[in-house]
Each structure stands twice: as structure tokens, then as C-alpha cells.
Enzyme design. Sequence first.
Site, short mmCIF file in Angstrom:
data_model
loop_
_atom_site.label_atom_id
_atom_site.label_comp_id
_atom_site.label_asym_id
_atom_site.label_seq_id
_atom_site.Cartn_x
_atom_site.Cartn_y
_atom_site.Cartn_z
N TYR A 33 0.82 -1.21 0.00
CA TYR A 33 0.00 0.00 0.00
C TYR A 33 0.85 1.25 0.00
O TYR A 33 2.06 1.19 0.24
CB TYR A 33 -0.97 0.00 1.19
N LYS A 148 6.47 -1.97 2.00
CA LYS A 148 5.29 -1.39 2.64
C LYS A 148 4.09 -2.32 2.47
O LYS A 148 3.22 -2.10 1.62
CB LYS A 148 5.01 0.00 2.07
N GLU A 180 11.66 2.80 14.45
CA GLU A 180 10.85 3.90 13.91
C GLU A 180 9.57 4.02 14.73
O GLU A 180 9.38 3.32 15.72
CB GLU A 180 10.55 3.67 12.43
N LEU A 205 11.04 1.48 7.26
CA LEU A 205 10.50 1.90 5.97
C LEU A 205 11.27 3.13 5.50
O LEU A 205 11.55 4.04 6.28
CB LEU A 205 9.01 2.24 6.11
N1 PDD Z 1 2.83 5.14 7.17
N2 PDD Z 1 7.48 4.02 8.87
C1 PDD Z 1 6.33 3.33 8.90
C2 PDD Z 1 6.31 2.02 9.61
C3 PDD Z 1 5.20 3.82 8.24
O1 PDD Z 1 4.06 3.09 8.25
C4 PDD Z 1 5.25 5.07 7.59
C5 PDD Z 1 4.08 5.65 6.87
C6 PDD Z 1 6.48 5.78 7.60
C7 PDD Z 1 6.63 7.11 6.91
O2 PDD Z 1 6.65 6.96 5.52
P1 PDD Z 1 6.12 8.12 4.56
O3 PDD Z 1 6.88 9.35 4.94
O4 PDD Z 1 6.47 7.65 3.22
O5 PDD Z 1 4.64 8.28 4.80
C8 PDD Z 1 7.56 5.22 8.25
C9 PDD Z 1 1.64 5.58 6.48
C10 PDD Z 1 1.45 7.05 6.53
C11 PDD Z 1 0.43 4.79 6.98
O6 PDD Z 1 0.64 3.62 7.26
O7 PDD Z 1 -0.66 5.33 7.07
#
Ligand code: PDD
Length: 285
Positions: A33, A148, A180, A205
Site C-alpha cells: 500500500y 510497505k 521507527e 521503511l
Molecule cells: N505510514 N514508517 C512506517 C512504519 C510507516 O508506516 C510510515 C508511513 C512511515 C513514513 O513513511 P512516509 O513518509 O512515506 O509516509 C515510516 C503511512 C502514513 C500509513 O501507514 O498510514
Amino acid sequence: MTRTVYINGQYMAETDAKVSIFDRGFLFADAVYEVTAVLEGKLIDNAGHIARLTRSCQELGIPMPISAEELTEIQRSLIEKNQLHEGGVYLQLTRGSEGDRDFSYSEDIKPTLVLFTQARELIHSPVAKKGIKVLSMDDIRWRRRDIKTTSLLPACMAKHIAHQAGCDDVWLIEQGYVTEGGSSNAYIVTDEGKIITRPLSNDILSGITRASLMLLAKDCGLVIEERAFTIEEAYQATEAFVSSATTFIWPVTHIDDHEIGDGKPGPIAAKLREIYIKTSLEMAE
Ligand code: PDD
């Protein structure tokens, strides 16, 4: 208001969109996703999100059913159809269904593609001003966090425990080091004003917001050091913050029972948030 969503080539009312009970996304979380932020009806950092989606698919051998350009076209159509001004577009691609439950799958299985919009206050989010309290917790996720996937049960459980404890989110810990946030990348600021964040690997991620943030930070003379940091170091930090597409940058004011700095949102997080939003608006597509 009933949203219009996209599913496998068709736009329809959210109440009419159906996925098979044999879909591998449902049965095995065999799915990837992306969440792209939307400001003023435009996509933020979307090229990065589509590039990461492509990589996630390659890593899992899920074929992309349509091109990056077509995906972006659908994202834009949904924004328009739902008159989304601020929030995000969620995109999920599952390996698909072969009409029964079976661990193994064939190569020619047809993926399921779903997209929908979510209205959310991003710029004037009260949390961005107030900051968040995080609880540290053991990182029990699998070893390919760079992909992801929708296997988000550990994150849901950790966030639930944090909410029950009166916190807003979690910071995940592996062998004493912060990996994280529950759905964000984690940062601390040292006494000398240096920003510390964990280097990219299979442990975390590769955040798209993180990538933009690192460039912006360098542009305005801030020093970023990519190294793992312990939770004890985080307790002693001058500032802490998180980044993601659903938060941009949110300050962290408390970790476990510790106040970070003076327990108020810090200036570096505020500055980065301001620059990130300004630049994103200028570059929004
Ligand atoms: N999540 N680390 C994890 C585990 C995440 O699920 C996310 C983002 C990030 C940040 O990635 P980005 O800057 O590309 O959004 C880091 C999304 C927002 C979610 O699961 O809703």
C-alpha cells in the site's frame, strides 16, 4: 457523504465496492500500500510514493497492473470526484484471488487494485502544535520493514496499547535501539542541534517524507546524522519528532515517563514542518 472509490478499473460508490473473501490481501495480508498526502487538492511527494510502490511490488513479485502515469490519473480523478481539498489518497494492491485459500500462488494471478480518498486536517492539525506523547515498545514486526505491506497488526496492537496508556503513538525498539514510529520515521535532536535518524535498511521503511525532509534540512544548514540511537539517548534529547505522509512533521514532547527538552514542541521540528509544507505546496502536482 458517500465517497467514490476505485476498484479494478472502475469508479463506484464506496458502499458498492467489493473484494472477494478469497483475496490474498484479506487472507494473508499479501498486499502492498501507499498513502499520498493531498494539500489544496494536489498530490504531495507522489513520485516518491509511486516509486516505492513499484519497489515493494518488485520485492514481492506482485505485478503492477497499470503504469505509474495511470495510477496518478486515478489518484487525481478521485481527488476531483470527492472534492478532496486536504487529506490523503490510499492505494492498495493485493496479489489477488484464485478462488480458494492456498498458501501458494501462481505467477499469472491478477492483482486487486483499490484506491480511496480520506479527508484529514494536515496543515492546521492541533497535534502539530501540541506535539505527541509516545510509548516505547518492543518491535515485534517481520524482518522486511522496507517493504510497505499491509501486515500492520503489530503496529495496530502497539498503537492500541499506547492509546490505552494515554499516549498518542509508539516508538518501536529493537535491541535497545529505536527503529521507527508505529507509522512514521523517528528523529531526535542533540544538544549541538544535530538531527539523528536511523539509516535506511530492511529494519525500517524508507519514508518518502523522510527523504524530502533530509534534503530540506541540508538546504537550510541543519546537520543530519544517519545512525541508530538508543531509547536512553532519546530520553536525553533536546527535541524529538516524527515524519510521515499523514502527519508531515509532528513534534514528540514525551517518551515514556520522560519529558523531551522542556516538554514543549521544539524549534527545529517546527522549522522543518514549516519548510516542508511550504515546499510541498510549491511542488504539489
Ligand atoms: N505510514 N514508517 C512506517 C512504519 C510507516 O508506516 C510510515 C508511513 C512511515 C513514513 O513513511 P512516509 O513518509 O512515506 O509516509 C515510516 C503511512 C502514513 C500509513 O501507514 O498510514
